[in-house]
Design an enzyme around this catalytic site. Sequence first.
Site, PDB file in Angstrom:
ATOM      1  N   GLY A  77       2.385   8.310  -3.896  1.00 11.15           N
ATOM      2  CA  GLY A  77       1.096   7.493  -4.571  1.00 11.15           C
ATOM      3  C   GLY A  77       0.440   6.692  -3.420  1.00 11.15           C
ATOM      4  NE  ARG A 118       5.840  -0.326  -2.905  1.00  9.92           N
ATOM      5  CZ  ARG A 118       5.862  -0.472  -1.440  1.00  9.92           C
ATOM      6  NH1 ARG A 118       4.775  -0.067  -0.856  1.00  9.92           N
ATOM      7  NH2 ARG A 118       6.559  -1.486  -1.264  1.00  9.92           N
ATOM      8  N   GLY A 164       0.879  -1.260   0.168  1.00  7.19           N
ATOM      9  CA  GLY A 164       0.077   0.029   0.071  1.00  7.19           C
ATOM     10  C   GLY A 164       0.826   1.095  -0.052  1.00  7.19           C
ATOM     11  CB  CYS A 165       0.926   4.269   0.374  1.00 10.70           C
ATOM     12  SG  CYS A 165      -0.694   4.590   0.873  1.00 10.70           S
ATOM     13  CB  ALA A 166       4.662   4.334  -3.897  1.00 19.04           C
TER      14      ALA A 166
END
Length: 364
Positions: free
Chosen positions: A184, A42, A13-15
């Site tokens: 992101g 991601r 999850g998330c970048a």
Amino acid sequence: MLLKEGQVRIPAGCAISGIFSKSGARRSGEDIIKSISTMHDRSNGLGGGFAGYGIYPEYKEFYAFHVFYDSQRAKDDCEAFLEEHFDIVNLSKIPTRRHPRITDEPMIWRYFVAPLQVKLTASQLDEREYVARSVIRVNDRIDGAYIFSSGKNMGVFKASGFPEDVGEYYKLEEYEAYSWTCHGRYPTNTPGWWGGAHPFALLDTTVVHNGEISSYDANRRFIEMFGYKCNLLTDTEVITYIIDYLGRRQGMTCEEIASVIAAPFWSTIERKPPAEREKLTYLRNAFASLLITGPFSILVGFEGGLMALNDRLKLRSMVVGEKDDTVYIASEECAIRVIEPNLDKIWAPRGGEPVIVTLNQGGN
């Protein structure tokens, strides 16, 4: 087609990604867009954003307010407030380009401002506190207006979309910065919307974050006692205010801030030398409500510097690379190698141990 085990990539999850030049050399936003785009999977298209430092040298003495408006009335009300409290030396729409995957845009404006001296004197506040309170007041009281960036010689650019699309939308190739951070987003329990995209910012402090804060309610209740308002529907907002409170209002160093929000375990503190043990014990006791629990990796941008920090257990990935005077930080090594394949050094920081880089003496 049925995919077998191991053929499905489930990212954490998330970048996040960051580039920092210790010499103060500025580079366009193209590299940071390229870096974050390698971690496309991601995020899920519900939030992307960037922060750049050193992007407004011609207005470096003025606060740059980036503002989202949901309506003309919100814009009129916000501008009336700004005109009453600030000298507006320049205002314009923030340049964007049409993008097929960036939709439902608010009105996006930019103002270069300085506090009106008569208002500042009457308030009996220092300049930065005056500006911070003004930003919080607009965001809390003017429906449909959101000042999402408010520092000097820096700016946040964010939207609902994949980060590489957001970078193209804001024409970041036309900006140059000595420090870039980006995010992101893959929201799990909060809405995906323009205001909820990262970075979150107050004055020159910006935060991008991969993770989930289980201590959010305790953190929020404490920080709101000091005038902050957490109403943007995401836990990352409270991290930003905690760092502003500890750094700007309490005068702590980055190392001390890290020792509060990612405090060592008591068993670790007990093994420290006496002077360090006493200091860490004080910080844990005095600011217990600001300990951030849950998995996280964050990049904290500020004027002249950048800090990277994992949670104490290192439950989120983060890699740091160096080449000459430039430091690269990202969730994955590939996001660094794609823009600098020949690194001098690369490593993964330990949980709770901050990586802090600042401009060399004489840098911008």
